[in-house]
Write an enzyme that holds these catalytic residues in place. Structure first.
Site, PDB file in Angstrom:
ATOM      1  N   HIS A 242      -7.700   4.878   9.024  1.00 17.85           N
ATOM      2  CA  HIS A 242      -6.964   5.611  10.054  1.00 17.85           C
ATOM      3  C   HIS A 242      -6.955   7.120   9.829  1.00 17.85           C
ATOM      4  O   HIS A 242      -6.450   7.856  10.684  1.00 17.85           O
ATOM      5  CB  HIS A 242      -5.522   5.097  10.109  1.00 17.85           C
ATOM      6  CG  HIS A 242      -4.783   5.231   8.811  1.00 17.85           C
ATOM      7  ND1 HIS A 242      -5.153   4.554   7.674  1.00 17.85           N
ATOM      8  CD2 HIS A 242      -3.698   5.962   8.467  1.00 17.85           C
ATOM      9  CE1 HIS A 242      -4.324   4.867   6.690  1.00 17.85           C
ATOM     10  NE2 HIS A 242      -3.440   5.716   7.144  1.00 17.85           N
ATOM     11  N   ASP A 243      -7.491   7.590   8.694  1.00 16.59           N
ATOM     12  CA  ASP A 243      -7.508   9.021   8.405  1.00 16.59           C
ATOM     13  C   ASP A 243      -8.905   9.618   8.425  1.00 16.59           C
ATOM     14  O   ASP A 243      -9.090  10.770   8.027  1.00 16.59           O
ATOM     15  CB  ASP A 243      -6.868   9.285   7.033  1.00 16.59           C
ATOM     16  CG  ASP A 243      -5.358   9.087   7.049  1.00 16.59           C
ATOM     17  OD1 ASP A 243      -4.735   9.403   8.078  1.00 16.59           O
ATOM     18  OD2 ASP A 243      -4.806   8.613   6.044  1.00 16.59           O
TER      19      ASP A 243
ATOM     20  N   ASP B  92       1.634   5.121   0.308  1.00 16.61           N
ATOM     21  CA  ASP B  92       1.083   6.314   0.942  1.00 16.61           C
ATOM     22  C   ASP B  92       1.223   7.531   0.029  1.00 16.61           C
ATOM     23  O   ASP B  92       2.222   7.688  -0.680  1.00 16.61           O
ATOM     24  CB  ASP B  92       1.828   6.571   2.262  1.00 16.61           C
ATOM     25  CG  ASP B  92       1.239   7.713   3.054  1.00 16.61           C
ATOM     26  OD1 ASP B  92       0.045   7.650   3.376  1.00 16.61           O
ATOM     27  OD2 ASP B  92       1.970   8.675   3.356  1.00 16.61           O
TER      28      ASP B  92
ATOM     29  N   GLU C 156      -2.793   5.442  -2.101  1.00 19.04           N
ATOM     30  CA  GLU C 156      -3.745   6.335  -1.443  1.00 19.04           C
ATOM     31  C   GLU C 156      -3.798   7.666  -2.190  1.00 19.04           C
ATOM     32  O   GLU C 156      -2.836   8.441  -2.174  1.00 19.04           O
ATOM     33  CB  GLU C 156      -3.321   6.584   0.015  1.00 19.04           C
ATOM     34  CG  GLU C 156      -4.214   7.586   0.727  1.00 19.04           C
ATOM     35  CD  GLU C 156      -3.476   8.438   1.747  1.00 19.04           C
ATOM     36  OE1 GLU C 156      -4.133   8.941   2.668  1.00 19.04           O
ATOM     37  OE2 GLU C 156      -2.249   8.613   1.610  1.00 19.04           O
TER      38      GLU C 156
ATOM     39  N   ARG D  36       0.872  -1.172   0.000  1.00 15.47           N
ATOM     40  CA  ARG D  36       0.000   0.000   0.000  1.00 15.47           C
ATOM     41  C   ARG D  36       0.912   1.225   0.000  1.00 15.47           C
ATOM     42  O   ARG D  36       1.747   1.385   0.898  1.00 15.47           O
ATOM     43  CB  ARG D  36      -0.911  -0.014   1.228  1.00 15.47           C
ATOM     44  CG  ARG D  36      -1.900   1.172   1.274  1.00 15.47           C
ATOM     45  CD  ARG D  36      -1.352   2.340   2.046  1.00 15.47           C
ATOM     46  NE  ARG D  36      -2.344   3.375   2.311  1.00 15.47           N
ATOM     47  CZ  ARG D  36      -2.104   4.523   2.922  1.00 15.47           C
ATOM     48  NH1 ARG D  36      -0.868   4.804   3.355  1.00 15.47           N
ATOM     49  NH2 ARG D  36      -3.042   5.399   3.117  1.00 15.47           N
TER      50      ARG D  36
END
Length: 729
Positions: free
Chosen positions: A370-371, A272, A300, A270
């Site tokens: 988590h955001d 970022d 993301e 993943r």
């Protein structure tokens, strides 16, 4: 392992007898081996049959208190500091079968690399004061975070997961290191001792205050306009030291680091903050991953909209990387979470994304992370809303990701309270049971893994949709209204004639569904707040159907994976356009082939089984010229009129192959440290060690094109990143 070996030996014996009986030369297939099924843990290229479980490592479970940090960065009562979760904690829960019983088959863990080990920034008045428990303040990408564990601990985690048929995905952040005060008016060494420093195996590569003339970092200050792609790409996110990936030292560092982690058994990455790095560099970096080990990669691109913007889908289609599906998340959060949207919004998002993404089923779906606020908090602490959202997410298109603890109804508004400790591992919550019933269905019914989407009934509260792949079907019905039921009549489905039990076993008040001829459901009462899922899994397909190709971008000679149904157990053929390919593995559900040595372009792939039946074309496979590097193109004295922009086009397919409709750009011209008008620049992924020709063009808002005059510019790339500076002709 013994069972797999016996199965392969039996296959080879039967296969050899079959070939002999057909009078075929076995030597023609001597390099082809039995492939595992598409849902096997060894299939790290495709996650179509997987459900991912996202873990904030520090907050999940403390399996080894001896590696807990000390001092002011550790406080289990402060959500901005380390709490002690680690690799061994995750391993313990693997051994406890928490994930196996939940039905998930991949774990996405926090970035495992070494981070800074002090409070950053130290000023407690700043909202993000805290420690690097989250893993996003990288320091040394070649070392583990010691508070998560050692390399031995990490490899034990990977091995244990694989033994449980679970894949491991790591978070990775090549965009930035840690915070720096170089962007401010003064620099305070006591607060920023590393100043964004980047290390390799304990040795300092560079930091912000010593970077001038070296350019390991960008020097553009903080982002002010989050809608300006140039600023978002090259400026700093809230004071983080922004790496200059186009610097050859940084490019090599990031390639070597990710290859090291892949060598430790990682199955997925993943990435970022992909919105904040050049598309051209990322395409070059991802192609390096696919050259080495073609794992599943998703990035993301943060968005608050229910519709993806054109930049987002362009990135996914051109970078070779999949994306987290923020559009669907926002629709689900609005329609099921805070009820700010109706059910039509979900259908709208599904249809809009299908038309924008080349491989929309590879987008990774979620309802919280988590955001953003926990779904439980968003819904006003309504457990039923969490359950309902999971029913939709787990049966919709895409690869579902479950955020740790939401199955336990954890609450939390914003960072860091949405990253609180996992307080229980209760396998009896309704959300846990919903997931445990639906997640395994993706392993067994290809309609969920690969299927098309059809809306079957829709109003403000009720959403009924169908997934279909070949003859396999999954039908989902959801009523978000917890006080009103609906009498439905003459709903149509692709389910064959028969009566089907609710896959959820009535957990959310669903009950059996009867389907008559023509796929008609004469009547069904969908009770208040009821959800149900019915499925038909076709025992076999007589014709091949391609469900997924991973990766969807590669170079000649690399291995790619095709998954689906009906390939047969006897080897057929795979073509890229009219070009045959070399098959390395074959089974009824998964094929691996070597990309043929053909010209760089976009190809349609077709599978023909041994009986001569064809899959039909699977479009949009991108063959690159060769291994990639990244080049920064500059053009000086390119004066434009209002509404005009400068683009790049050239002889390589990576440069549009002289097709102005595929020109690279629009180029940038508004940075203080890279280039400003009338000089334009753009970062592009280019084949290594290759001669090419190119020109710049101007395109206005009406599509009118002005070419440079004179002869073409020429260049031969090397193996490293580089820069080309010319003047407009």
């Amino acid at each position: 392992m013994l069972k797999n070996l016996v199965r392969k030996v039996l296959f080879c014996l039967i296969f050899g007898i079959l070939l002999f009986s057909l009078g075929l030369e076995t030597s023609a297939f001597s390099n082809v081996r039995l492939s595992e099924s598409d849902n096997d843990v060894s299939n790290y290229s495709s996650f179509s049959t997987d459900v991912i479980y996202q873990i904030v490592t520090d907050r999940f479970y403390n399996g080894d208190t001896s590696n807990d940090p000390s001092g002011d960065i550790y406080d289990s009562m402060d959500n901005r500091k380390y709490h002690g979760g680690d690799f061994r904690g995750i391993t313990d829960k693997l051994l406890d079968n928490y994930f196996t019983d939940l039905g998930v088959s991949a774990l996405w863990i926090s970035s495992p690399i070494e981070n800074i080990d002090y409070l950053d920034p130290a000023d407690s008045s700043v909202s993000w004061t805290g420690a690097s428990y989250h893993g996003y303040w990288g320091k040394d990408y070649f070392q583990t975070n010691p508070y998560f564990g050692t390399f031995d601990d990490f490899e034990t985690l990977v091995t244990t997961a694989h033994n449980k048929n679970i894949k491991i995905v790591i978070d990775f952040a090549p965009n930035h290191t840690s915070t720096t005060n170089t962007y401010g008016t003064t620099w305070e060494q006591t607060k920023y001792p590393t100043d964004g420093g980047l290390y390799q195996n304990g040795n300092l590569i560079g930091n912000m205050r010593n970077d001038y003339g070296v350019n390991y970092f960008n020097h553009e200050g903080w982002i002010n306009n989050w809608n300006n792609l140039e600023e978002v790409t090259y400026h700093s996110m809230t004071g983080l030291a922004e790496l200059n990936q186009m610097n050859n030292t940084i490019d090599t560092y990031m390639k070597d680091s990710i290859n090291m982690w892949l060598g430790l058994g990682v199955d997925g990455i993943r990435v970022d903050a992909v919105k904040h790095m050049p598309l051209g560099w990322q395409k070059n970096w991802v192609s390096n991953i696919y050259d080495n080990k073609p794992v599943f990669v998703f990035g993301e691109w943060f968005s608050g909209s229910t519709t993806p913007d054109s930049k987002m889908s362009k990135f996914a289609n051109e970078s070779g990387m999949n994306l987290l599906d923020f559009s669907l998340a926002n629709s689900l959060r609005g329609a099921i979470g805070d009820l700010s949207l109706n059910m039509q919004s979900i259908d709208n998002t599904i249809n809009e994304t299908a038309s924008l993404f080349n491989q929309v089923n590879n987008q990774v779906t979620f309802i919280d992370n988590h955001d953003m606020s926990r779904f439980m908090t968003l819904s006003g602490n309504t457990t039923h809303s969490v359950d309902t959202a999971y029913v939709i997410q787990l049966t919709e298109r895409g690869v579902p990701a479950i955020y740790y603890g939401t199955e336990q109804y954890l609450e939390g508004e914003t960072d860091p309270d949405n990253r609180s400790d996992m307080v229980q591992f209760d396998k009896t919550t309704t959300a846990y049971e919903v997931i445990s019933r639906l997640a395994p269905l993706r392993k067994t019914n290809p309609a969920l893994s690969y299927g098309t989407y059809t809306e079957r009934y829709l109003n403000n509260d009720v959403y009924i949709f169908e997934r279909k792949f070949g003859n396999s079907v999954v039908l989902t019905a959801v009523n978000r209204n917890t006080s009103t039921g609906y009498n439905l009549s003459n709903i149509f489905t692709s389910l064959p004639v028969g009566t089907y039990n609710d896959t959820l076993d009535g957990l959310l008040n669903g009950y059996p569904l009867t389907v008559l001829s023509g796929g008609r459901v004469p009547s069904y009462y969908l009770g208040a707040g009821a959800c149900a899922v019915w499925q038909y899994n076709s025992p076999n397909e007589t014709s091949p159907i391609i469900g997924n190709i991973s990766p969807l971008m590669s170079k000649p000679g690399n291995i790619i994976t095709l998954t689906g149904r009906g390939f047969g157990t006897t080897i057929g053929s795979v073509t890229f356009g009219v070009n045959n390919s070399t098959i390395t593995e074959w089974s009824d559900t998964m094929i691996k082939v070597s990309v043929p040595n053909v010209g760089a372009s976009t190809y349609t792939i077709n599978v023909t089984n041994n009986g001569g039946a064809s899959s039909g074309g699977y479009p949009n496979f991108k063959i690159l010229t060769s291994s990639q590097t990244a080049i920064r193109f500059f053009v000086q004295n390119a004066y434009t009129s209002m509404g005009e922009n400068v683009y790049l086009v050239g002889s390589l397919d990576e440069l549009g192959a002289w097709n102005t409709g595929r020109a690279i750009g629009p180029m940038f011209n508004s940075t203080s440290s890279i280039a400003s008008y009338p000089t334009w620049f753009f970062d592009v992924s280019i084949p290594k060690n290759t001669y090419f020709e190119y020109k710049y063009i101007k395109i206005d808002s009406n599509g009118n094109i002005v070419w440079e005059s004179g002869i073409n510019h020429i260049y031969t790339s090397g193996s490293n990143t580089g820069e080309i500076l010319v003047s407009w002709h």
